[in-house]
Design a protein around this motif. Structure first.
Motif: not given
Length: 173
Positions: A15-22, A79-87
């Motif tokens: 589950e993800t919390t709803r953002s203020g801009g949703f 979905a809420k993206v919380v981390a990523y690695d482009l390479e």
């Protein structure tokens, strides 16, 4: 895993919390749906996605994969993206829906411009059907497909630049 998502991902919470801009994101999405700039084509393939940055962080909320035909999104459709690695072609997310196949493109935009608050990826309703039946046969063709969402009159120029880089459109894959 979705057939359309071509990155590795790891879910950290269902589950993800709803953002203020949703609500604002959903309002813009409804309008883009009405204009046929996002949606589902006659073959059942969804197109277009939106995201909104989570405050001053590099985290962002993005529409889920294969949600183009849903008239009104709920927080479960994002979905809420919380981390990523482009390479490394990888991301970590929260939520029950796999993030859009364009999530790393959105991440690259947020990373490159700290002032970007939202990203809208849509397809021109006349150009999209014309290009949909053209399978990419070179990196230039692949890049042209992605450039179509940019400035209409500049798409061919962007595709030529992309092909000359001898790299993918997004520069890091």
């Amino acid at each position: 895993m979705s057939d359309y998502v071509k990155f590795s991902c790891e879910r950290t919470a269902t589950e993800t919390t709803r953002s203020g801009g949703f609500a604002e994101l959903n309002a813009y999405r409804r309008r883009l749906l009405q204009l046929s700039l996002i949606g589902v084509d006659s073959n059942g393939i969804g197109f277009g996605n939106l995201s909104i940055r989570n405050g001053a962080t590099d985290n962002f909320y993005i529409t889920g994969s294969a949600t183009g035909g849903i008239p009104e999104l709920t927080s479960a459709d994002c979905a809420k993206v919380v981390a990523y690695d482009l390479e490394g072609n990888w991301l970590r997310f929260e939520g029950s829906r796999i993030p859009s196949s364009e999530s790393l493109t959105h991440a690259a935009i947020y990373e490159s411009d700290s002032k970007a608050g939202a990203v809208i990826h849509c397809h021109d309703s006349k150009l999209w059907p014309a290009l949909l039946n053209q399978a990419p046969t070179s990196s230039k063709d692949h890049c042209l497909r992605h450039a179509r969402a940019g400035v209409r009159n500049n798409a061919a120029l962007q595709a030529d630049r992309c092909a000359k880089q001898k790299d993918s459109c997004h520069g890091r894959t």
